[in-house]
Scaffold this motif. Structure first.
Motif, PDB file in Angstrom:
ATOM      1  N   GLU A 131      28.834  30.714  41.743  1.00  0.00           N
ATOM      2  CA  GLU A 131      28.863  30.589  43.194  1.00  0.00           C
ATOM      3  C   GLU A 131      30.034  31.324  43.820  1.00  0.00           C
ATOM      4  N   LEU A 132      30.930  31.797  43.001  1.00  0.00           N
ATOM      5  CA  LEU A 132      32.120  32.446  43.553  1.00  0.00           C
ATOM      6  C   LEU A 132      31.900  33.941  43.695  1.00  0.00           C
ATOM      7  N   ARG A 133      32.736  34.547  44.479  1.00  0.00           N
ATOM      8  CA  ARG A 133      32.612  35.993  44.662  1.00  0.00           C
ATOM      9  C   ARG A 133      33.630  36.721  43.797  1.00  0.00           C
ATOM     10  N   PRO A 134      33.365  37.989  43.516  1.00  0.00           N
ATOM     11  CA  PRO A 134      34.179  38.698  42.511  1.00  0.00           C
ATOM     12  C   PRO A 134      35.677  38.671  42.781  1.00  0.00           C
ATOM     13  N   ASP A 178      36.207  39.357  36.433  1.00  0.00           N
ATOM     14  CA  ASP A 178      36.451  39.403  34.985  1.00  0.00           C
ATOM     15  C   ASP A 178      35.831  38.179  34.323  1.00  0.00           C
ATOM     16  N   LYS A 179      34.523  38.032  34.542  1.00  0.00           N
ATOM     17  CA  LYS A 179      33.842  36.811  34.146  1.00  0.00           C
ATOM     18  C   LYS A 179      33.918  36.561  32.637  1.00  0.00           C
ATOM     19  N   ASN A 210      40.701  30.281  45.791  1.00  0.00           N
ATOM     20  CA  ASN A 210      41.669  30.287  44.699  1.00  0.00           C
ATOM     21  C   ASN A 210      41.534  28.928  44.041  1.00  0.00           C
ATOM     22  N   LEU A 211      40.796  28.882  42.933  1.00  0.00           N
ATOM     23  CA  LEU A 211      40.515  27.596  42.300  1.00  0.00           C
ATOM     24  C   LEU A 211      41.287  27.453  40.998  1.00  0.00           C
TER      25      LEU A 211
END
Lengths: 183, 664
Positions: B331-334, B358-359, B301-302
């Protein structure tokens, strides 16, 4: 003056902006930006600082337009607003002004930019004289206000403004004499 | 000077019309503030984010400096009312303020306004600095282009076929040539305001008098990037900018890794001859953290806290921040979430916590950012922590990532207060990492302090390649702590060691008693991190010591444990535990290490030696940059990412800068 409402165009614009009209506010800022910027420039003597101060003042204008009560002219109100932004800005920058740097020779200064650099140097000198001197001189000499008007904006007595202006004139005269001696 | 001269001078200010760019920026900022003010004041029933942040700040400052009150005292006008309203905002209960949905406001698109370089008076204004500015703008553009090309190749190869790759590069590629062709563009540039803390290097100690040395680990690397940037432009860095341990720890080392998360790291100890001081030895303590396999990567959670103040308007700042954040997304996951908070004149939420799946939404929020206004870092931090807590992931990684060029000009200006805030928030499980961008205005000391107090890393990002290293290659170690409050204590054996000196870690020294006190905070180690500490020792028998023996009073030495130089103890806590654990290991006099470990130790020694040379070479005798090159060259190893080759280039540049700096 609009005959039906008895309001000046400026007042109408302010009232619409106060009611939340975005277009009116945008128009108001566009119309006042020059005054705000020029005053900021005369106070700071540095173009880049003036731009930042003017931007802060515009933001502040947006936030406080709702509380303008038409008790003074808009320009008077704007001067106080810009002044307080300018003071905050300088405090936050904790940038030192350098009163000791030598003044340029006024006779070699001719382009508008050079004049502003020179103005900045003179303002540094005035600022070094103590609190309140720069503001008084900018309002009185720079903006051509009466001592009474300046006193209202600075929230001090008229006599204080008169004394400050007098002091600055006297000391600048001395400084100029010293500089000439050194050359 | 007489009155009319002064008057004429003031008039010159009237002759100069304001710049169009500044004007449109100010107007946009004002409109933005207008919308915000209307939303929060106009509709008091709807308690959104407290968007009146600059006014809160205003009120706070006035309260702190009572002498300033006179400014308002004589005025019947609105300023008094501002104060009143602001106080009302401050006094509203926190819970009430925090409740309710978060609004999304995109700042005005200033970067999309006409190219600033056409501005004539800006051109004139920059005249004095024109040459300088031109050179640096071109350099920055070239640098970012170069890095981009390298990176584009790597990344495209890696993720060919993913459509967002192209979206990632479009804005920056479009921006770069503009900077290149219009070198006098009014990019914000300050120089010489970088602040570094001055710390004297650790002194030589007598093992007899002070056998125990205690310090906290440090995995920051900011110093190396900053030094590199200075050297790349042919200037020797300020001595205070060189932190030896950060330079050494910049490089990944091939240490033996532990195999299980319960004992998350292993100490690799090597002993070698000191390259710069014959007779002395270097004791090398290398620690490698347990590496998390991608499948075990915890949920993240960034909250990205981005500085968009006017000073970020430079190609090596905001555009690089955006590109870096794009990298991080990859690098993050969905199912991980990302939120964006910006701060400038006012702090605001640009994107509420959004799933990485939701990139497109995240990318468009990033692209919409533009620079303008001064810096209210303090308020931004509050907003960011609030968001991080609103989408808190239990047992996951909750982190605020701050990207800034340094100063927090407005807001909580008191850095102690800021540090205290970050430290308190750490208890809630939200950590802070700080990424520094740009130069000239970098407040290194504050960055370091914030990251240290927030259990995070501080890294300095000067190119996209560096962003790649910090956010992609080392993503797991930057994001996922495997141990916290890691402290190292070494006790030297006076029977075998006469003198010792810890290289670097000056800002991380701890008291002897702090080691066993779990309440004392220390550095964290992330997944796969390597941390290296080097001691230079003078063995008891050697004649290479710096301190004379005492004339009075025989130095009593116990004749015990003659086969040990000392004893290393490492204390750490697992991320979610509060009691520390202990690992210990002796330093044997005849430590025999594997060839790989010796190679890594020698390379680290080359870096440490180079750092000492940059700091003035107080202890390095006649050892030179050429020796550093030779030592690094011989111990390059595999160097998969090319960092070590780059380091050797850097020493060469330093050699050149040095010869130019000292013609005397």
């Amino acid at each position: 003056m609009d005959i039906a409402t008895g309001m000046t165009a400026e007042e109408g614009l302010i009232r619409r902006a106060q009611a939340g009209d975005r277009v009116a506010f945008s128009e108001l800022v566009a119309g006042q930006y020059d005054l705000i910027y020029r005053f900021a420039l005369k106070f700071s003597g540095r173009i880049e600082d003036a731009e930042d101060i003017a931007q802060q003042a515009c933001i502040k204008l947006a936030q406080s337009i709702g509380r303008f009560r038409f008790e003074s002219a808009l320009s008077t109100w704007l001067y106080t607003l810009v002044l307080s932004c300018a003071r905050d800005w300088e405090k936050s920058q904790s940038k030192h002004r350098f009163p000791d740097s030598p003044l340029d020779d006024p006779h070699t200064v001719d382009t508008a930019d050079e004049k502003i650099v020179y103005l900045g140097q003179v303002l540094d000198r005035i600022d070094a004289m103590g609190d309140g001197f720069r503001e008084a001189i900018v309002l009185v000499v720079g903006e051509g206000m009466s001592h009474a008007e300046a006193a209202t904006i600075l929230a001090v007595k008229e006599s204080t403004v008169s004394w400050r202006v007098h002091e600055v004139r006297r000391r600048l005269g001395e400084l100029a004499a010293e500089d000439t001696d050194e050359r | 000077m007489n009155d009319s001269e002064l008057k004429r001078l003031f008039d010159s200010a009237d002759e100069k019309p304001p710049g169009d760019l500044a004007r449109s920026r100010a107007q946009n900022a004002a409109l933005d503030a207008f919308d915000t003010a209307r939303l929060s004041v106009g509709d008091q029933g709807n308690h959104d984010e407290p968007r009146l942040t600059p006014e809160i700040t205003e009120a706070r400052r006035k309260m702190m400096v009572p002498t300033q009150r006179w400014i308002y005292s004589g005025m019947a006008s609105a300023a008094v009312v501002i104060l009143g309203v602001a106080l009302w905002v401050v006094q509203r209960p926190v819970a009430e303020r925090d409740a309710g949905p978060l609004e999304i406001t995109l700042p005005p698109q200033i970067l999309s306004s006409p190219p600033p370089g056409n501005d004539n008076e800006q051109h004139a204004l920059m005249d004095a600095k024109a040459e300088d500015a031109a050179r640096s703008a071109a350099r920055a553009a070239a640098e970012s282009r170069q890095a981009e090309e390298i990176f584009a190749t790597v990344k495209t190869a890696k993720r060919a076929g993913e459509d967002y790759t192209s979206a990632m590069f479009t804005p920056s590629l479009a921006a770069a040539p503009q900077a290149y062709d219009q070198p006098t563009a009014p990019y914000y540039e300050v120089s010489g305001r970088d602040e570094f803390e001055h710390v004297a290097p650790n002194a030589v100690r007598l093992a007899q008098e002070e056998p125990v040395s205690t310090f906290s680990v440090d995995v920051d690397t900011a110093s190396y990037s900053f030094v590199r940037r200075q050297l790349n432009r042919g200037v020797l860095p300020q001595k205070d900018a060189v932190r030896l341990e950060e330079m050494v720890n910049y490089f990944p080392y091939d240490y033996t890794a532990p195999s299980d998360a319960d004992e998350p790291f292993k100490a690799n100890i090597a002993v070698m001859e000191s390259p710069w001081h014959p007779g002395n030895k270097l004791v090398h303590i290398g620690i490698k953290g347990y590496d998390i396999a991608p499948a075990e990567q915890p949920r993240s959670n960034l909250v990205l806290l981005l500085d968009v103040s006017g000073s970020m308007n430079s190609p090596d700042k905001l555009p690089l921040v955006k590109q870096s954040m794009n990298l991080l997304l990859g690098e993050l996951r969905p199912e991980d979430t990302v939120a964006i908070v910006v701060y400038a004149g006012a702090a605001g939420t640009v994107l509420e916590p959004t799933k990485v799946s939701d990139k497109a939404k995240i990318l468009s929020a990033l692209d919409g950012l533009s620079a303008g206004g001064s810096t209210a870092g303090g308020e931004g931090i509050r907003a960011a922590y609030r968001l991080a807590k609103s989408s808190f992931v239990k047992d996951g990684v909750n982190r605020v990532i701050l990207a800034t060029d340094g100063d927090f000009n407005v807001g909580i200006t008191d850095s102690e207060e800021l540090k205290g805030f970050v430290e308190r928030e750490r208890e809630s499980g939200v950590f802070l990492s700080v990424l520094g961008f740009g130069e000239g205005n970098l407040n290194d000391r504050l960055m370091q302090a914030l990251a240290q107090n927030g259990n995070g890393i501080a890294a300095y990002i000067d190119t996209l390649a560096e962003a790649q290293k910090v956010l992609v290659d080392e993503a797991t170690s930057s994001l996922f702590p495997i141990a916290k409050d890691v402290k190292i204590q070494v006790e030297f054996n006076p029977a075998t060691v006469r003198e010792y000196r810890l290289l670097g870690y000056e800002t991380r020294m701890l008291n002897r008693e702090d080691f066993n006190n779990d309440a004392v905070d220390a550095g964290d180690i992330g997944a796969g991190h390597t941390v290296t500490a080097i001691y230079e020792i003078t063995p008891a028998a050697a004649k290479s010591g710096l301190i004379d023996p005492k004339r009075y009073g025989r130095e009593a030495t116990s004749e015990q444990n003659l086969h040990e130089y000392g004893f290393v103890k490492i204390r750490y806590k697992l991320p979610r535990e509060d009691a520390s654990r202990l690992i210990s290991q002796p330093i044997d006099v005849d430590t025999s290490s594997s060839g790989v470990l010796m190679r890594e130790a020698r390379f680290a020694a080359a870096v440490a030696g180079f750092a000492q040379l940059l700091k003035g070479g107080q202890y390095t005798g006649s050892w030179t940059m050429d020796d550093a090159i030779a030592l690094a060259q011989a111990n390059r190893g595999e160097d998969a990412y090319g960092y070590r080759a780059q380091f050797i280039q850097l020493i060469r540049r330093a050699k050149m800068a040095e010869s130019m700096a000292s013609p005397r």
